[in-house]
Design a protein around this motif. Structure first.
Motif, PDB file in Angstrom:
ATOM      1  N   LYS A   1     -28.202 -47.009 -12.323  1.00 39.60           N
ATOM      2  CA  LYS A   1     -26.748 -46.829 -12.430  1.00 39.60           C
ATOM      3  C   LYS A   1     -26.110 -46.383 -11.114  1.00 39.60           C
ATOM      4  O   LYS A   1     -25.080 -46.927 -10.707  1.00 39.60           O
ATOM      5  N   THR A   2     -26.713 -45.378 -10.452  1.00 38.26           N
ATOM      6  CA  THR A   2     -26.136 -44.854  -9.204  1.00 38.26           C
ATOM      7  C   THR A   2     -26.146 -45.920  -8.108  1.00 38.26           C
ATOM      8  O   THR A   2     -25.149 -46.125  -7.403  1.00 38.26           O
ATOM      9  N   THR A   3     -27.272 -46.621  -7.976  1.00 37.47           N
ATOM     10  CA  THR A   3     -27.366 -47.694  -6.980  1.00 37.47           C
ATOM     11  C   THR A   3     -26.354 -48.788  -7.291  1.00 37.47           C
ATOM     12  O   THR A   3     -25.677 -49.302  -6.389  1.00 37.47           O
ATOM     13  N   PHE A   4     -26.231 -49.135  -8.576  1.00 35.50           N
ATOM     14  CA  PHE A   4     -25.292 -50.191  -8.931  1.00 35.50           C
ATOM     15  C   PHE A   4     -23.851 -49.761  -8.669  1.00 35.50           C
ATOM     16  O   PHE A   4     -23.012 -50.593  -8.310  1.00 35.50           O
ATOM     17  N   SER A   5     -23.555 -48.472  -8.841  1.00 38.70           N
ATOM     18  CA  SER A   5     -22.201 -47.976  -8.538  1.00 38.70           C
ATOM     19  C   SER A   5     -21.846 -48.287  -7.085  1.00 38.70           C
ATOM     20  O   SER A   5     -20.729 -48.718  -6.771  1.00 38.70           O
ATOM     21  N   GLY A   6     -22.823 -48.075  -6.180  1.00 34.65           N
ATOM     22  CA  GLY A   6     -22.621 -48.396  -4.767  1.00 34.65           C
ATOM     23  C   GLY A   6     -22.452 -49.887  -4.544  1.00 34.65           C
ATOM     24  O   GLY A   6     -21.609 -50.326  -3.748  1.00 34.65           O
ATOM     25  N   LYS A   7     -23.259 -50.698  -5.251  1.00 41.67           N
ATOM     26  CA  LYS A   7     -23.151 -52.154  -5.120  1.00 41.67           C
ATOM     27  C   LYS A   7     -21.777 -52.642  -5.589  1.00 41.67           C
ATOM     28  O   LYS A   7     -21.170 -53.519  -4.968  1.00 41.67           O
ATOM     29  N   LEU A   8     -21.314 -52.048  -6.689  1.00 42.43           N
ATOM     30  CA  LEU A   8     -20.007 -52.444  -7.225  1.00 42.43           C
ATOM     31  C   LEU A   8     -18.883 -52.048  -6.261  1.00 42.43           C
ATOM     32  O   LEU A   8     -17.939 -52.816  -6.039  1.00 42.43           O
ATOM     33  N   ALA A   9     -19.005 -50.863  -5.666  1.00 39.61           N
ATOM     34  CA  ALA A   9     -18.013 -50.422  -4.675  1.00 39.61           C
ATOM     35  C   ALA A   9     -17.988 -51.396  -3.494  1.00 39.61           C
ATOM     36  O   ALA A   9     -16.918 -51.786  -3.010  1.00 39.61           O
ATOM     37  N   ASN A  10     -19.170 -51.811  -3.050  1.00 34.73           N
ATOM     38  CA  ASN A  10     -19.286 -52.754  -1.935  1.00 34.73           C
ATOM     39  C   ASN A  10     -18.681 -54.106  -2.316  1.00 34.73           C
ATOM     40  O   ASN A  10     -17.974 -54.731  -1.516  1.00 34.73           O
ATOM     41  N   PHE A  11     -18.952 -54.561  -3.537  1.00 33.58           N
ATOM     42  CA  PHE A  11     -18.419 -55.829  -4.047  1.00 33.58           C
ATOM     43  C   PHE A  11     -16.887 -55.810  -4.065  1.00 33.58           C
ATOM     44  O   PHE A  11     -16.231 -56.748  -3.615  1.00 33.58           O
ATOM     45  N   LEU A  12     -16.318 -54.706  -4.588  1.00 34.19           N
ATOM     46  CA  LEU A  12     -14.861 -54.600  -4.674  1.00 34.19           C
ATOM     47  C   LEU A  12     -14.216 -54.482  -3.293  1.00 34.19           C
ATOM     48  O   LEU A  12     -13.118 -54.993  -3.060  1.00 34.19           O
ATOM     49  N   LYS A  13     -14.925 -53.833  -2.388  1.00 33.45           N
ATOM     50  CA  LYS A  13     -14.406 -53.660  -1.026  1.00 33.45           C
ATOM     51  C   LYS A  13     -14.431 -54.980  -0.252  1.00 33.45           C
ATOM     52  O   LYS A  13     -13.445 -55.354   0.384  1.00 33.45           O
ATOM     53  N   THR A  14     -15.556 -55.696  -0.313  1.00 32.19           N
ATOM     54  CA  THR A  14     -15.719 -56.910   0.502  1.00 32.19           C
ATOM     55  C   THR A  14     -15.162 -58.171  -0.149  1.00 32.19           C
ATOM     56  O   THR A  14     -14.636 -59.045   0.529  1.00 32.19           O
ATOM     57  N   LYS A  15     -15.260 -58.275  -1.496  1.00 33.99           N
ATOM     58  CA  LYS A  15     -14.835 -59.508  -2.166  1.00 33.99           C
ATOM     59  C   LYS A  15     -13.420 -59.422  -2.735  1.00 33.99           C
ATOM     60  O   LYS A  15     -12.754 -60.440  -2.903  1.00 33.99           O
ATOM     61  N   LYS A  16     -12.982 -58.213  -3.071  1.00 33.94           N
ATOM     62  CA  LYS A  16     -11.668 -58.065  -3.704  1.00 33.94           C
ATOM     63  C   LYS A  16     -10.670 -57.293  -2.836  1.00 33.94           C
ATOM     64  O   LYS A  16      -9.554 -57.020  -3.272  1.00 33.94           O
ATOM     65  N   SER A  17     -11.097 -56.932  -1.626  1.00 29.72           N
ATOM     66  CA  SER A  17     -10.232 -56.205  -0.669  1.00 29.72           C
ATOM     67  C   SER A  17      -9.654 -54.918  -1.249  1.00 29.72           C
ATOM     68  O   SER A  17      -8.498 -54.576  -1.011  1.00 29.72           O
ATOM     69  N   LYS A  18     -10.458 -54.204  -2.021  1.00 25.80           N
ATOM     70  CA  LYS A  18     -10.047 -52.938  -2.618  1.00 25.80           C
ATOM     71  C   LYS A  18     -10.506 -51.766  -1.745  1.00 25.80           C
ATOM     72  O   LYS A  18     -11.363 -51.919  -0.870  1.00 25.80           O
ATOM     73  N   LYS A  19      -9.915 -50.595  -1.993  1.00 31.03           N
ATOM     74  CA  LYS A  19     -10.339 -49.367  -1.320  1.00 31.03           C
ATOM     75  C   LYS A  19     -10.913 -48.433  -2.404  1.00 31.03           C
ATOM     76  O   LYS A  19     -10.199 -47.608  -2.972  1.00 31.03           O
ATOM     77  N   PRO A  20     -12.222 -48.573  -2.687  1.00 34.34           N
ATOM     78  CA  PRO A  20     -12.809 -47.792  -3.777  1.00 34.34           C
ATOM     79  C   PRO A  20     -13.175 -46.365  -3.373  1.00 34.34           C
ATOM     80  O   PRO A  20     -13.346 -46.056  -2.195  1.00 34.34           O
ATOM     81  N   LEU A  21     -13.291 -45.517  -4.389  1.00 34.04           N
ATOM     82  CA  LEU A  21     -13.771 -44.148  -4.222  1.00 34.04           C
ATOM     83  C   LEU A  21     -14.901 -43.940  -5.222  1.00 34.04           C
ATOM     84  O   LEU A  21     -14.733 -44.191  -6.417  1.00 34.04           O
TER      85      LEU A  21
END
Length: 442
Positions: free
Chosen positions: A112-132
């Motif tokens: 779960k923790t690793t995937f949280s980071g992957k999802l943040a990276n996905f949203l940042k690079t593919k969706k141009s979001k600024k995740p926290l």
């Protein structure tokens, strides 16, 4: 990915794929083998039985036995039903909030923790979001540290509060922090818990109620099979989550969870984790997964990954070099780097129709290009730009410098020469001829 299931389904459908006599009897026998393959993959018995009964009804209803290609139509029916069983259409994230809040839930050790980071990276690079990223696992200091490490890897801020043991407070404070600092997506990582742990389940329910997330995702290890499905049901009864994330699909996965989880909890699989790297995350497409399970590959995903690494300006430069016979090893190594960014080699091969089956016993290492890169890096700039200057003595020096043999250097030079000629042919009017050649190689 699903190698064992793919192999068993292929064997089950083999008779119907051929040109022999197809009868209602061998259709029934084939579907019995399909059901056995699904049960071996840890699919729930009731679901496996309903699946094959549905396929049989549709097959007889469409007069499969009297069609010109009954075998192919049967395979299509199995593929369509697999797609429906896994959810039909892909479902994206609801990012309508301002900020959008995603609550991660799951068992201990699910990734779960690793995937949280992957999802943040996905949203940042593919969706141009600024995740926290928000650390709400207050019971394991190592989990908070892990999230900070993951956040550093993907360049995403992590919010945590030292000494605060109240995950509801931390999550609420994180939302205020996100609003003040322009974050438009919040990913809340909670403590891994057991479904039978009433206290912990109450705690995540309280977090859920306090922050009212747009998305609650249940992260599950795909390698746990039917247990994962049962646990998902227990969590869904309490949290009513929006979607499922399957991690560790690159491992020796039986496939039961991916196939049956949707029909048990009636919630879609939204993402899959396909490796250890932080970009090893894919949106889950049921039809593409059905294709892969049936050994048909996944060309659409392969093309999408290639396009992500495609640079139009670089492509134009490369085109000019090929046209002028100036394509060298520096250009070649750039192409290798782009292929490596597309994902693990084993995963990429699995997307090529027929290749997964043909190479199922071949161990495809992610370092497959290592010796090629070593050879190229042992060349001088002049040798890389003009390979024709590489004579016998140069080959010995290159081999020694790269830790390879002269034979391996010769092999690379030969393959490079053949590839250069093919690329030149594609540039000219030989495109059709090239396609004909490739057709004969099948």
């Amino acid at each position: 990915m699903f190698d064992s299931l793919s192999d068993k389904l292929d064997k089950a459908l083999h008779v119907l794929k051929g040109h022999g006599s197809i009868t209602e009897v061998n259709v029934a026998e084939t579907l019995k083998e399909v059901r056995r393959a699904l049960l071996d993959a840890d699919v729930n018995f009731k679901i496996a039985k309903e699946f094959t009964n549905t396929v049989k009804e549709k097959a007889l209803g469409q007069n499969v036995l009297t069609t010109l290609q009954p075998g192919q139509l049967m395979v299509k029916l199995v593929k369509d039903e697999l797609t429906e069983l896994m959810g039909g259409d892909a479902e994206g994230l609801n990012l309508s909030g301002n900020p959008s809040i995603i609550l991660m839930s799951g068992l201990q050790g699910s990734g779960k923790t690793t995937f949280s980071g992957k999802l943040a990276n996905f949203l940042k690079t593919k969706k141009s979001k600024k995740p926290l990223l928000v650390a709400c696992d207050v019971y394991r200091p190592a989990a908070i540290n892990q999230l900070h490490v993951v956040g550093d890897q993907v360049g995403v801020e992590v919010y945590s509060e030292e000494g605060n043991m109240n995950p509801v407070e931390i999550a609420q404070n994180a939302i205020a922090h996100a609003k003040q600092n322009g974050h438009n997506v919040i990913i809340v990582d909670t403590a891994g818990r057991l479904a039978v742990d009433e206290e912990m389940m109450t705690e995540i329910a309280n977090v859920h109620k306090a922050i009212d997330p747009q998305e609650t995702l249940f992260v599950v290890d795909a390698m746990t099979g039917q247990d994962a499905v049962n646990t998902a049901k227990a969590f869904n009864d309490r949290l009513n989550f929006e979607g499922v994330v399957l991690t560790k699909l690159d491992g020796d996965t039986r496939g039961g969870a991916a196939i049956s989880i949707k029909s048990v909890v009636n919630k879609p699989i939204k993402f899959i984790g396909t490796g250890e790297k932080m970009d090893a995350i894919d949106v889950f497409y049921p039809s593409r997964m059905a294709d892969r399970i049936l050994g048909m590959g996944d060309v659409v995903s392969l093309v999408e990954r290639a396009q992500e690494q495609f640079d139009e300006e670089e492509a134009r430069k490369l085109q000019k070099k090929i046209a002028k016979n100036q394509f060298g090893f520096d250009d070649f190594i750039k192409q290798i780097q782009q292929v490596k960014k597309m994902g693990s080699m084993k995963d990429l091969v699995g997307m090529i129709p027929g290749a997964g089956k043909a190479m199922k016993d071949v161990d495809i290492d992610d370092d497959a290009f290592k010796h090629i890169e070593a050879i190229i890096h042992s060349m001088t700039p002049d040798e890389r730009s003009t390979p024709a200057v590489i004579n016998g003595s140069r080959k010995k020096r290159i081999a020694k410098g790269s830790g390879t043999s002269v034979q391996q250097v010769n092999q690379l030079l030969k393959q490079f020469d053949q590839m250069s000629k093919m690329m030149k042919m594609m540039q000219g009017g030989g495109g059709r001829k090239m396609m004909q050649m490739m057709g004969k190689m099948k």
